[in-house]
Design a protein around this motif. Structure first.
Motif, PDB file in Angstrom:
ATOM      1  N   UNK A 232       0.703  -1.084  -0.083  1.00 47.61           N
ATOM      2  CA  UNK A 232      -0.078   0.055   0.075  1.00 47.61           C
ATOM      3  C   UNK A 232       1.020   1.115   0.091  1.00 47.61           C
ATOM      4  N   UNK A 233       1.997   1.290   0.698  1.00 42.97           N
ATOM      5  CA  UNK A 233       2.726   2.366   0.812  1.00 42.97           C
ATOM      6  C   UNK A 233       3.555   2.675  -0.543  1.00 42.97           C
ATOM      7  N   UNK A 234       3.937   1.616  -1.279  1.00 41.73           N
ATOM      8  CA  UNK A 234       4.518   1.507  -2.663  1.00 41.73           C
ATOM      9  C   UNK A 234       3.412   2.188  -3.493  1.00 41.73           C
ATOM     10  N   UNK A 235       2.139   1.784  -3.533  1.00 42.35           N
ATOM     11  CA  UNK A 235       1.170   2.263  -4.582  1.00 42.35           C
ATOM     12  C   UNK A 235       1.087   3.467  -4.179  1.00 42.35           C
ATOM     13  N   UNK A 236       0.771   3.898  -2.802  1.00 41.21           N
ATOM     14  CA  UNK A 236       0.620   5.499  -2.456  1.00 41.21           C
ATOM     15  C   UNK A 236       1.691   6.234  -3.315  1.00 41.21           C
ATOM     16  N   UNK A 237       2.875   6.044  -3.110  1.00 39.82           N
ATOM     17  CA  UNK A 237       3.932   6.754  -3.691  1.00 39.82           C
ATOM     18  C   UNK A 237       3.785   6.769  -5.173  1.00 39.82           C
ATOM     19  N   UNK A 238       3.565   5.554  -5.876  1.00 36.93           N
ATOM     20  CA  UNK A 238       3.196   5.339  -7.266  1.00 36.93           C
ATOM     21  C   UNK A 238       2.227   6.202  -7.932  1.00 36.93           C
ATOM     22  N   UNK A 239       1.051   6.434  -7.123  1.00 34.10           N
ATOM     23  CA  UNK A 239      -0.024   7.211  -7.482  1.00 34.10           C
ATOM     24  C   UNK A 239       0.011   8.751  -7.253  1.00 34.10           C
ATOM     25  N   UNK A 240       0.838   8.887  -6.294  1.00 33.14           N
ATOM     26  CA  UNK A 240       1.180  10.127  -5.796  1.00 33.14           C
ATOM     27  C   UNK A 240       0.334  10.925  -5.002  1.00 33.14           C
ATOM     28  N   UNK A 241      -0.429  10.143  -4.161  1.00 35.36           N
ATOM     29  CA  UNK A 241      -1.430  10.296  -3.127  1.00 35.36           C
ATOM     30  C   UNK A 241      -0.993   9.906  -1.518  1.00 35.36           C
ATOM     31  N   UNK A 242      -1.611  10.348  -0.689  1.00 37.46           N
ATOM     32  CA  UNK A 242      -1.191   9.987   0.624  1.00 37.46           C
ATOM     33  C   UNK A 242      -1.910   8.530   0.944  1.00 37.46           C
ATOM     34  N   UNK A 243      -1.240   7.844   1.774  1.00 32.94           N
ATOM     35  CA  UNK A 243      -1.564   6.545   2.269  1.00 32.94           C
ATOM     36  C   UNK A 243      -2.967   6.696   2.820  1.00 32.94           C
ATOM     37  N   UNK A 244      -3.251   7.690   3.827  1.00 36.75           N
ATOM     38  CA  UNK A 244      -4.735   7.358   4.209  1.00 36.75           C
ATOM     39  C   UNK A 244      -5.820   7.685   3.157  1.00 36.75           C
ATOM     40  N   UNK A 245      -5.524   8.520   1.972  1.00 33.31           N
ATOM     41  CA  UNK A 245      -6.261   8.655   1.094  1.00 33.31           C
ATOM     42  C   UNK A 245      -6.629   7.526   0.235  1.00 33.31           C
ATOM     43  N   UNK A 246      -5.509   6.803   0.070  1.00 33.13           N
ATOM     44  CA  UNK A 246      -5.370   5.326  -0.720  1.00 33.13           C
ATOM     45  C   UNK A 246      -6.181   4.444   0.042  1.00 33.13           C
ATOM     46  N   UNK A 247      -6.091   4.346   1.225  1.00 28.63           N
ATOM     47  CA  UNK A 247      -6.631   3.369   2.492  1.00 28.63           C
ATOM     48  C   UNK A 247      -8.399   3.681   2.266  1.00 28.63           C
ATOM     49  N   UNK A 248      -8.379   4.957   2.265  1.00 27.52           N
ATOM     50  CA  UNK A 248      -9.805   5.489   2.398  1.00 27.52           C
ATOM     51  C   UNK A 248     -10.562   4.853   1.166  1.00 27.52           C
ATOM     52  N   UNK A 249     -10.015   4.985  -0.049  1.00 25.59           N
ATOM     53  CA  UNK A 249     -10.649   4.637  -1.250  1.00 25.59           C
ATOM     54  C   UNK A 249     -10.936   3.086  -1.263  1.00 25.59           C
TER      55      UNK A 249
END
Length: 337
Positions: free
Chosen positions: A1-18
């Motif tokens: 999830x950390x790697x994907x957050x960096x890849x997409x350019x968004x924060x980890x909480x935002x990605x997790x919320x999605x």
């Protein structure tokens, strides 16, 4: 999830919320994440995610035999209800083996499931292990209860067997009873339900002596027991009430092999009735007179009770009151009796 957050350019909480709820983020953000998912092929590990949660969105199901049509229909209905409520139902089979049941229980524990629906093996079940699991997560039992204190949803055997016994006595000779192996509590409760129903009608109950064992091969068991009775002089009455339809399948096959015609009074030498309304019982030869269990109502009742226990769960599952829901069976009159 950390790697994907960096890849997409968004924060980890935002990605997790999605991932918890796609509609909880703005459409523009959602489009960015979904485009990145397509490009990267990333998918969150649902089991790892649930291990980090106090309460997961996984529900466990344990049944004795996933190939049995009754359990197939029951688990399918449970899966549909679970999916509609945002849960993933995970089905395991004990295959009638206490060791496999114990392994299935430990698997559910390791998966951090939110709750479980279990058709336990009864006398051979891992009672201590199940009681321990029930201290940590809500458990609902179906088909046969673990004990008198377990939350349970199933058919009222006393009502259903009384319904069948009354019909058989009214339409011909009173029935003798061909039981099932002692694989779960249904073996004893159904026999007692038959005995009580006969006595209420002032009839002498006749429980046929059967071989001991714990096989789930009910068709073979019914066949072998019926062959034994036929070869030793026949049954004490021309009406046999079987513990379930699968026993009745075997009994009908044994009668056919012996050249004995099965059918209603005046149409056959032997009447054979069952219980459960197995999906193939209407296509037997002759079609089996039986009592239908409503698997849809059993599944719905079990899931309603499970969701209520999950919602009430404050970390002490034993504080939730146990409930027993007994559903009435409906007689299905067909050609066998």
């Amino acid at each position: 999830m950390e790697d994907f957050s960096e890849f997409v350019g968004l924060s980890r909480p935002t990605v997790s919320k999605y991932f918890n709820d796609p509609t909880s983020v703005r459409k523009k953000t959602r489009d960015i994440i979904e485009a990145a998912l397509k490009d990267s092929g990333f998918r969150p590990n649902i089991f790892a995610v649930n291990l980090n949660r106090r309460r997961s969105n996984i529900l466990g199901i344990i049944v004795p035999d996933t190939t049995d049509p009754f359990y197939m229909a029951l688990t399918r209905r449970i899966e549909v209800i679970a999916n509609g409520s945002g849960y993933l139902a995970f089905v395991l089979s004990s295959d009638g083996d206490p060791a496999l049941e114990a392994r299935a229980i430990e698997t559910l524990r390791s998966m951090n499931v939110a709750g479980a629906v279990i058709a336990a093996l009864g006398a051979k079940s891992q009672q201590d292990t199940l009681h321990a699991l029930g201290q940590s997560i809500p458990l609902i039992y179906v088909d046969s209860p673990l004990d008198d204190t377990s939350p349970f949803v199933g058919t009222d055997n006393r009502q259903s067997f009384k319904l069948m016994v009354e019909y058989l006595c009214r339409s011909g000779e009173p029935p003798c009873y061909l039981g099932m192996p002692l694989v779960n509590t249904n073996a004893r409760t159904r026999e007692q339900a038959y005995v009580d129903a006969m006595r209420q009608l002032n009839k002498e109950p006749v429980v046929l002596p059967i071989s001991t064992g714990d096989t789930w091969d009910f068709e073979r068991f019914g066949f072998e027991q019926t062959v034994r009775f036929i070869e030793s002089g026949g049954f004490p009455t021309n009406t046999i009430l079987c513990a379930n339809d699968r026993i009745a399948f075997g009994a009908i096959a044994a009668a056919y092999r012996a050249g004995i015609k099965v059918g209603q009074t005046g149409q056959g030498e032997l009447r054979i009735a069952g219980h459960d309304d197995h999906p193939l019982s209407r296509y037997a030869c002759p079609p089996i007179t039986t009592v239908a269990q409503d698997y849809k109502q059993i599944a719905q009742g079990a899931m309603d009770l499970l969701f209520r226990m999950i919602d009430q769960d404050d970390g002490n599952v034993t504080a939730v009151d146990a409930s027993t829901i007994l559903l009435h069976g409906e007689i299905m009159l067909r050609g066998s009796a």
